[in-house]
Design an enzyme around this catalytic site. Structure first.
Site: not given
Length: 316
Positions: A14, A194
Protein backbone atom coordinates in the site's frame (compact mmCIF):
# COMPACT_ATOMS: atom_id res chain seq x y z
CA UNK A 1 11.83 7.08 -19.43
CA UNK A 2 14.08 5.29 -16.96
CA UNK A 3 13.65 1.95 -15.24
CA UNK A 4 13.64 1.98 -11.45
CA UNK A 5 15.08 -0.74 -9.22
CA UNK A 6 12.43 -3.43 -8.93
CA UNK A 7 11.48 -4.07 -6.18
CA UNK A 8 11.98 -0.49 -5.07
CA UNK A 9 11.37 -1.03 -1.34
CA UNK A 10 10.83 -4.58 -0.08
CA UNK A 11 8.00 -5.71 2.20
CA UNK A 12 6.08 -2.47 2.07
CA UNK A 13 2.51 -2.77 0.80
CA UNK A 14 0.00 0.00 0.00
CA UNK A 15 2.83 2.45 -0.80
CA UNK A 16 2.44 6.20 -0.84
CA UNK A 17 5.08 8.65 -2.11
CA UNK A 18 4.73 12.42 -1.79
CA UNK A 19 6.99 14.93 -3.54
CA UNK A 20 6.70 17.98 -1.32
CA UNK A 21 7.52 21.64 -1.92
CA UNK A 22 10.37 21.47 0.62
CA UNK A 23 12.40 19.49 -1.90
CA UNK A 24 12.03 16.13 -0.18
CA UNK A 25 10.31 12.91 -1.16
CA UNK A 26 8.27 11.29 1.62
CA UNK A 27 7.32 7.62 1.81
CA UNK A 28 4.90 5.64 3.95
CA UNK A 29 3.25 2.23 3.58
CA UNK A 30 1.75 -0.68 5.50
CA UNK A 31 4.38 -2.61 7.44
CA UNK A 32 4.12 -6.44 7.63
CA UNK A 33 3.40 -6.32 11.37
CA UNK A 34 0.52 -3.84 10.90
CA UNK A 35 1.45 -2.26 14.23
CA UNK A 36 2.92 1.18 13.50
CA UNK A 37 3.23 4.14 11.14
CA UNK A 38 6.61 4.85 9.56
CA UNK A 39 7.89 7.74 7.47
CA UNK A 40 10.98 8.09 5.30
CA UNK A 41 12.25 11.13 3.48
CA UNK A 42 15.03 11.75 1.00
CA UNK A 43 16.20 14.43 -1.41
CA UNK A 44 15.67 12.11 -4.38
CA UNK A 45 13.62 9.07 -5.25
CA UNK A 46 16.80 7.02 -5.62
CA UNK A 47 17.67 7.72 -1.97
CA UNK A 48 14.29 6.65 -0.54
CA UNK A 49 15.03 2.89 -0.28
CA UNK A 50 18.09 3.57 1.89
CA UNK A 51 16.48 6.33 3.95
CA UNK A 52 15.91 5.64 7.63
CA UNK A 53 12.39 4.50 8.44
CA UNK A 54 11.26 6.62 11.39
CA UNK A 55 8.40 5.35 13.54
CA UNK A 56 6.10 8.30 14.22
CA UNK A 57 3.23 6.39 15.88
CA UNK A 58 2.60 2.94 17.37
CA UNK A 59 -0.75 1.33 17.95
CA UNK A 60 -2.03 1.15 21.53
CA UNK A 61 -2.62 -2.18 23.25
CA UNK A 62 -6.38 -1.75 23.24
CA UNK A 63 -9.12 0.42 21.85
CA UNK A 64 -10.37 1.30 18.36
CA UNK A 65 -6.84 1.81 16.92
CA UNK A 66 -5.21 -1.28 18.45
CA UNK A 67 -5.08 -3.76 15.55
CA UNK A 68 -4.25 -4.10 11.84
CA UNK A 69 -2.93 -0.64 11.01
CA UNK A 70 -3.46 -0.37 7.26
CA UNK A 71 -2.60 1.82 4.28
CA UNK A 72 -1.29 5.12 5.70
CA UNK A 73 -1.07 8.20 3.53
CA UNK A 74 0.80 11.43 4.27
CA UNK A 75 -0.74 14.73 3.16
CA UNK A 76 0.18 18.39 3.66
CA UNK A 77 -3.02 20.41 4.11
CA UNK A 78 -3.26 24.12 4.98
CA UNK A 79 0.23 24.23 6.44
CA UNK A 80 0.13 21.04 8.54
CA UNK A 81 0.91 17.37 7.99
CA UNK A 82 -1.76 14.67 8.25
CA UNK A 83 -1.52 10.90 8.31
CA UNK A 84 -4.65 9.03 7.30
CA UNK A 85 -4.89 5.33 8.09
CA UNK A 86 -7.32 2.55 8.92
CA UNK A 87 -7.30 0.54 12.14
CA UNK A 88 -9.40 -2.08 13.87
CA UNK A 89 -10.51 -2.65 17.44
CA UNK A 90 -9.00 -5.70 19.16
CA UNK A 91 -9.87 -8.43 18.54
CA UNK A 92 -9.27 -7.68 14.87
CA UNK A 93 -12.07 -9.82 13.48
CA UNK A 94 -15.66 -9.88 14.70
CA UNK A 95 -18.41 -11.96 13.13
CA UNK A 96 -15.97 -13.03 10.43
CA UNK A 97 -15.56 -9.50 9.07
CA UNK A 98 -12.85 -6.90 9.46
CA UNK A 99 -13.98 -3.98 11.58
CA UNK A 100 -11.71 -1.19 10.40
CA UNK A 101 -12.52 2.49 10.72
CA UNK A 102 -10.61 5.57 9.49
CA UNK A 103 -8.39 7.81 11.64
CA UNK A 104 -6.17 10.88 11.33
CA UNK A 105 -3.00 12.21 12.98
CA UNK A 106 -1.76 15.81 12.76
CA UNK A 107 1.73 17.34 12.92
CA UNK A 108 2.53 21.06 12.71
CA UNK A 109 6.33 20.74 12.51
CA UNK A 110 8.25 21.46 9.33
CA UNK A 111 9.73 17.96 9.44
CA UNK A 112 7.04 15.31 10.04
CA UNK A 113 9.69 12.71 10.95
CA UNK A 114 10.85 14.65 14.00
CA UNK A 115 7.73 16.62 14.91
CA UNK A 116 5.07 15.63 17.42
CA UNK A 117 2.00 13.85 16.08
CA UNK A 118 -1.42 14.41 17.65
CA UNK A 119 -4.32 11.99 17.33
CA UNK A 120 -7.29 13.78 15.78
CA UNK A 121 -9.47 10.71 16.20
CA UNK A 122 -11.81 8.88 13.92
CA UNK A 123 -13.07 10.32 10.65
CA UNK A 124 -16.81 9.63 10.57
CA UNK A 125 -18.69 9.04 7.36
CA UNK A 126 -22.36 8.41 6.57
CA UNK A 127 -22.38 4.79 7.78
CA UNK A 128 -20.79 3.13 10.79
CA UNK A 129 -19.20 0.28 8.87
CA UNK A 130 -15.92 -1.17 7.57
CA UNK A 131 -13.99 1.72 6.01
CA UNK A 132 -10.41 2.24 4.88
CA UNK A 133 -7.91 3.49 2.28
CA UNK A 134 -8.60 7.20 2.57
CA UNK A 135 -6.84 9.78 0.42
CA UNK A 136 -7.07 13.55 0.15
CA UNK A 137 -6.89 15.86 -2.84
CA UNK A 138 -7.58 19.48 -3.65
CA UNK A 139 -9.65 20.40 -6.69
CA UNK A 140 -10.95 23.79 -7.77
CA UNK A 141 -10.10 25.28 -4.39
CA UNK A 142 -11.94 22.64 -2.36
CA UNK A 143 -10.58 19.81 -0.26
CA UNK A 144 -11.92 16.31 -0.84
CA UNK A 145 -11.75 13.00 0.98
CA UNK A 146 -11.93 9.78 -1.04
CA UNK A 147 -12.15 6.33 0.53
CA UNK A 148 -13.50 2.76 0.46
CA UNK A 149 -16.38 1.58 2.63
CA UNK A 150 -18.83 -1.26 3.07
CA UNK A 151 -22.53 -0.45 2.69
CA UNK A 152 -24.64 -3.26 4.20
CA UNK A 153 -27.36 -2.46 1.65
CA UNK A 154 -25.03 -3.06 -1.32
CA UNK A 155 -23.60 -6.43 -2.27
CA UNK A 156 -19.84 -6.63 -1.87
CA UNK A 157 -17.02 -5.75 0.50
CA UNK A 158 -16.33 -2.09 -0.27
CA UNK A 159 -17.35 0.77 -2.57
CA UNK A 160 -15.69 4.11 -3.34
CA UNK A 161 -17.05 7.31 -1.77
CA UNK A 162 -16.22 10.99 -2.15
CA UNK A 163 -16.97 13.92 0.18
CA UNK A 164 -15.90 17.51 0.57
CA UNK A 165 -14.03 18.25 3.81
CA UNK A 166 -14.98 20.72 6.54
CA UNK A 167 -11.44 20.38 7.90
CA UNK A 168 -8.74 17.70 7.49
CA UNK A 169 -10.48 15.31 9.92
CA UNK A 170 -14.16 16.17 9.36
CA UNK A 171 -16.35 15.51 6.33
CA UNK A 172 -18.83 18.04 4.98
CA UNK A 173 -22.19 17.06 3.56
CA UNK A 174 -23.42 13.70 2.34
CA UNK A 175 -20.82 11.44 0.73
CA UNK A 176 -21.31 10.42 -2.90
CA UNK A 177 -21.03 6.83 -4.10
CA UNK A 178 -18.65 6.86 -7.08
CA UNK A 179 -18.13 3.17 -7.83
CA UNK A 180 -19.05 -0.29 -6.60
CA UNK A 181 -17.63 -3.70 -7.60
CA UNK A 182 -19.79 -5.00 -10.42
CA UNK A 183 -17.59 -6.04 -13.35
CA UNK A 184 -16.21 -9.61 -13.52
CA UNK A 185 -12.62 -8.54 -12.76
CA UNK A 186 -13.73 -6.55 -9.71
CA UNK A 187 -15.33 -9.48 -7.88
CA UNK A 188 -12.80 -12.35 -8.00
CA UNK A 189 -12.45 -13.77 -4.49
CA UNK A 190 -13.92 -10.64 -2.95
CA UNK A 191 -16.17 -7.90 -4.34
CA UNK A 192 -13.85 -4.95 -3.86
CA UNK A 193 -13.27 -1.36 -4.91
CA UNK A 194 -10.55 0.09 -2.66
CA UNK A 195 -7.23 1.95 -2.54
CA UNK A 196 -8.26 5.01 -4.59
CA UNK A 197 -5.71 7.53 -5.86
CA UNK A 198 -6.18 10.76 -7.81
CA UNK A 199 -4.28 12.23 -10.74
CA UNK A 200 -5.14 14.96 -13.24
CA UNK A 201 -4.00 15.25 -16.83
CA UNK A 202 -5.19 17.56 -19.56
CA UNK A 203 -8.94 18.06 -19.29
CA UNK A 204 -9.66 15.05 -17.06
CA UNK A 205 -9.44 14.03 -13.43
CA UNK A 206 -8.74 10.34 -12.87
CA UNK A 207 -9.27 7.98 -9.95
CA UNK A 208 -7.41 4.69 -9.97
CA UNK A 209 -8.55 1.96 -7.61
CA UNK A 210 -7.87 -1.67 -6.79
CA UNK A 211 -10.28 -4.56 -7.20
CA UNK A 212 -10.78 -8.24 -6.29
CA UNK A 213 -8.91 -10.30 -3.70
CA UNK A 214 -5.35 -9.37 -2.69
CA UNK A 215 -3.80 -12.41 -4.41
CA UNK A 216 -2.87 -12.65 -8.11
CA UNK A 217 -6.37 -11.42 -9.00
CA UNK A 218 -5.74 -7.98 -7.54
CA UNK A 219 -5.67 -5.31 -10.25
CA UNK A 220 -6.13 -1.59 -10.92
CA UNK A 221 -9.22 -0.04 -12.47
CA UNK A 222 -9.91 3.53 -13.58
CA UNK A 223 -12.59 6.20 -13.24
CA UNK A 224 -12.48 9.57 -14.96
CA UNK A 225 -14.48 12.77 -15.27
CA UNK A 226 -14.17 16.06 -17.12
CA UNK A 227 -11.98 18.36 -15.05
CA UNK A 228 -14.62 21.12 -15.14
CA UNK A 229 -17.54 18.86 -14.22
CA UNK A 230 -19.23 18.52 -10.85
CA UNK A 231 -17.12 15.70 -9.43
CA UNK A 232 -19.64 15.11 -6.65
CA UNK A 233 -22.16 13.96 -9.27
CA UNK A 234 -21.75 10.22 -9.79
CA UNK A 235 -23.17 10.57 -13.32
CA UNK A 236 -20.09 12.59 -14.38
CA UNK A 237 -17.75 9.65 -13.76
CA UNK A 238 -16.89 6.97 -16.32
CA UNK A 239 -15.46 3.54 -15.52
CA UNK A 240 -13.01 1.61 -17.70
CA UNK A 241 -14.47 -1.73 -18.77
CA UNK A 242 -11.18 -3.56 -18.16
CA UNK A 243 -8.31 -3.18 -15.67
CA UNK A 244 -5.58 -0.76 -16.69
CA UNK A 245 -2.91 -2.70 -14.74
CA UNK A 246 -2.99 -6.37 -13.84
CA UNK A 247 -0.92 -9.51 -13.25
CA UNK A 248 1.85 -10.33 -15.74
CA UNK A 249 2.63 -14.03 -15.46
CA UNK A 250 5.47 -13.80 -17.97
CA UNK A 251 7.16 -11.15 -15.82
CA UNK A 252 6.35 -13.00 -12.58
CA UNK A 253 4.46 -10.01 -11.21
CA UNK A 254 1.25 -10.91 -9.44
CA UNK A 255 -1.55 -8.82 -7.99
CA UNK A 256 -0.30 -5.29 -8.72
CA UNK A 257 -2.42 -2.76 -6.91
CA UNK A 258 -3.07 -0.25 -4.15
CA UNK A 259 -1.23 2.47 -5.97
CA UNK A 260 -0.43 6.11 -5.45
CA UNK A 261 0.90 8.68 -7.90
CA UNK A 262 3.96 10.89 -7.63
CA UNK A 263 6.36 12.89 -9.82
CA UNK A 264 9.98 12.27 -10.70
CA UNK A 265 12.59 15.02 -10.39
CA UNK A 266 11.69 16.27 -13.88
CA UNK A 267 7.98 16.48 -13.03
CA UNK A 268 6.92 13.37 -14.95
CA UNK A 269 4.11 11.17 -13.65
CA UNK A 270 4.95 7.93 -11.85
CA UNK A 271 2.86 5.01 -10.67
CA UNK A 272 3.74 3.68 -7.21
CA UNK A 273 2.24 0.26 -6.41
CA UNK A 274 2.86 -3.08 -4.77
CA UNK A 275 3.02 -6.58 -6.24
CA UNK A 276 4.37 -10.04 -5.42
CA UNK A 277 6.71 -12.09 -7.61
CA UNK A 278 5.05 -15.44 -6.81
CA UNK A 279 1.60 -16.94 -6.31
CA UNK A 280 2.36 -19.78 -3.89
CA UNK A 281 1.02 -18.10 -0.76
CA UNK A 282 0.63 -20.07 2.44
CA UNK A 283 -2.43 -19.03 4.43
CA UNK A 284 -4.20 -15.69 4.10
CA UNK A 285 -2.57 -13.48 1.40
CA UNK A 286 -2.98 -10.54 3.78
CA UNK A 287 -0.29 -11.93 6.06
CA UNK A 288 2.22 -12.72 3.34
CA UNK A 289 4.84 -9.95 3.78
CA UNK A 290 6.20 -9.88 0.23
CA UNK A 291 4.03 -7.30 -1.42
CA UNK A 292 6.94 -5.07 -2.41
CA UNK A 293 6.80 -1.39 -3.34
CA UNK A 294 7.49 -0.77 -7.03
CA UNK A 295 7.63 2.32 -9.28
CA UNK A 296 6.83 2.66 -12.96
CA UNK A 297 6.61 5.67 -15.31
CA UNK A 298 3.19 6.55 -16.72
CA UNK A 299 2.63 7.30 -20.38
CA UNK A 300 -0.32 9.21 -21.82
CA UNK A 301 -1.91 8.39 -25.17
CA UNK A 302 -3.20 10.82 -27.80
CA UNK A 303 -6.64 10.80 -26.18
CA UNK A 304 -5.16 11.91 -22.87
CA UNK A 305 -5.67 8.58 -21.13
CA UNK A 306 -3.05 6.89 -18.92
CA UNK A 307 -1.16 3.94 -20.37
CA UNK A 308 0.38 1.78 -17.64
CA UNK A 309 1.41 -1.19 -19.76
CA UNK A 310 2.34 -4.22 -17.67
CA UNK A 311 4.23 -4.56 -14.39
CA UNK A 312 7.92 -5.00 -15.25
CA UNK A 313 9.92 -7.98 -14.04
CA UNK A 314 12.21 -7.83 -11.06
CA UNK A 315 15.62 -6.43 -12.00
CA UNK A 316 17.48 -6.91 -8.74
Amino acid sequence: MRDYPNPFIEQRADPFVLRHSDGYYYFTASVPEYDRLELRRARSLDELPQATATVVWRKPQQGPMSALIWAPELHFISGKWYLYFAAAHSPEIADGLFQHRMFALECSADNPLTGEWTEKGRIYSHIDSFSLDATHFEHRGKHYYLWAQKDPAISGNSNLYLAEMENPWTLKGEPVLLSKPELPWEIVGFQVNEGPAVITHGQRIFISYSASATDENYCIGLLWADIDSDITDMAQWHKASQPIFRTSAKNHQFGPGHNSFTLDEQGRDLLVYHARNYTEIEGDPLYDPNRHTRIKPIEWNEEGMPVLGEPPADNR
